[in-house]
Structures are given as C-alpha cells and as structure tokens.
Scaffold this motif. Structure first.
Motif: not given
Ligand code: SF4
Length: 280
Positions: A228-229, A232-234, A246-248
């Motif tokens: 998840f982390d 979301n850093k992409l 980016t992702a929930l």
C-alpha cells in the motif's frame, strides 16, 4: 431441504446488478473522502472531488456510475441443503443479468472475442459457484470494468523469488497500468493455488470492504501495508495525473500451492469498485 425457486434468483440477480451499477458502496465513498485529506496535489484533489460528486449524482438519479457497466461477474455460495426448483440455476442467473442490463439501461459490454460482435444482452456472465454448509443461497454481483481488468496480470513465479519477488511483480504491474485503470485503485492479490485459483483469489479479495487493511494473517497484513505504501509512492495519483493517492486498498488472499510453483495474480479494480450481495 429448503426450496428456492429460480424466479427468486433471477429477480435478485437483476436487482443486484442495477444497484451495483448505480450505487457505490459506502465504504468506497468513505475511502475516497478520507483520501482527500491525504492528497497533496491540487489537481488530484479536484479529481477526487469530481469522483465523489459523480457517485452522489449516480445514486440520486439511479444512473450508472460509469459508462462501462462491466462484465457480469458473480460469486454464488449455495448451501448443500438448498434445492433449486423451477429451472436451472445458471440459466436463472443469466436471465437476471439479461434483465438488469435491459431494465437498468446498462451498456452491454460483452462480445465474441474474434468477430467482436456484441452478444446483445451482456451475457454470458462469469459465474463462480461454491457449495457450502447450510440452507441459504448467497449471491454477490460484481460488474467488472474492462479498463481495470485489462491491466491485471497473472504469473507463475519461481518459488525462490519469495515474497520480494511477489512484491516486485505487483509493483511492476501497478506501475505499468498507470492511468489506464482509472485510479485511485484497489489492488487484489492472489498467491498460491493453481494459475486459475490465484486469479480467483485475487478477484475475490476485492470484495473485502475498503479500509479493512488488516489481514487476519499477520504476514499478509504486513505485505498489504508495505505494498500500500510503495504503490502510493509511485506518484500515479487520481486519474493518473500525479499525486499521493494511487491505491485505496491492497488486499491479499493466499492458499497453499504445488512445491514447484508460486502462482501470483494481481487483479486491479478502479475506483468504481462495484459489488452488491444478498443472501436468500
Ligand atoms: S476502469 Fe472503471 S472507472 Fe474506468 S472506465 Fe472502466 S469501469 Fe469506468
């Protein structure tokens, strides 16, 4: 032995697909609202606001949340003490799909793979049936959009790559998907089983309420959190326009596999994470 008439099944499937296509789950809406506070990009926040407003309009006006009203995927659990009467279970489900897409004015999105000729009624449905204990029938309707399904992937990894190899495959799949699956996304991951079972695990994991990121298996809970982390850093962000969100959700399901294999499937779900269920 409890009797359930196929007419009841058809009606249920019809109603579930119309509801799923027009009314986004409260868990998804809450996750989108919460993500507004996390998104640093002004453009990303604007996109999230539009997505939330769109979902509200769809629910109020009973209009589809998205023009892609999906392939009709169903997970059905049938109690071993249930006796289906009045016809055939699969035919009853297909009829429910047919009626939903006609009565709900939902786009028919199913075609012959080679000629591309539309089947005209959004059938055949993809029906997964499990036999369980008891005398109930549970039907989960999950319309699945083509944009997110197209960027999903499955691979037979070498067992030696281990959890690091799995995480690498997931990250590469999400990074390559970019804006195509209409982020923010949900990432469903199936590990183990056979090739087809990993794919089913990945898709089934998307049925988990968004926000419940704590897998009961502590090892998998850790993998979900790390992925998840990392995802979301992409920097893909809402609608792929850049940002933190980016992702929930990242959900992992796992089962044992052959000693020579490590099947992994990644099923990506767009923010229109639609599924509704009813137990008869
Ligand atoms: S990926 Fe989802 S939001 Fe994007 S077009 Fe398909 S169904 Fe709609």
């Amino acid at each position: 032995m409890r009797r359930i008439n196929v007419r009841h099944i058809t009606q249920t499937v019809r109603n579930l697909f119309i509801e799923a296509n027009t009314c986004l789950g409260a868990d998804v809406v809450a996750a989108l609202q919460a993500s507004l506070k996390k998104e640093e990009s002004a453009l990303g926040r604007q996109v999230l606001e539009k997505i939330i407003t769109n979902a509200e309009i769809a629910a109020q006006s009973k209009m589809p949340i998205c023009q892609d009203t999906g392939l009709a995927v169903l997970f059905v659990e049938i109690g071993q003490d249930v006796h289906i009467v009045g016809g055939d279970l699969r035919a009853a489900i297909e009829e429910g799909v047919r009626q939903a897409y006609a009565d709900g004015f939902l786009r028919k999105s199913v075609c012959d793979p080679l000629t591309r000729k539309n089947t005209g009624d959004n059938t055949p449905a993809i029906i997964h049936i499990d036999i369980v204990e008891g005398d109930r029938l549970k039907i989960i309707a999950m319309p699945k959009g083509g944009g997110s399904e197209n960027v999903s992937a499955a691979k037979m990894l070498t067992p030696a790559v281990g959890i690091d190899g799995i995480k690498k495959f997931v990250l590469e799949t999400v990074d390559r998907a970019g804006a195509n699956p209409c982020p923010p996304i949900m990432v469903g991951i199936g590990i183990g089983g056979s090739l087809e079972q990993a794919c089913i695990l990945a898709k089934k994991s998307l049925l988990r309420p968004v926000g419940e990121i704590n897998n009961k298996d502590e090892r998998l809970a850790q993998v979900e959190k790390e992925l998840f982390d990392s995802i979301n850093k992409l920097g893909i962000g809402p609608a792929g326009l850049g940002g933190r969100v980016t992702a929930l959700a990242v959900n992992v399901e796992m089962m044992p596999c052959h000693i020579a294999s490590l099947p992994v499937a990644v099923n990506i779900q767009c923010h229109v994470a639609r599924h509704k269920e009813l137990t008869i």
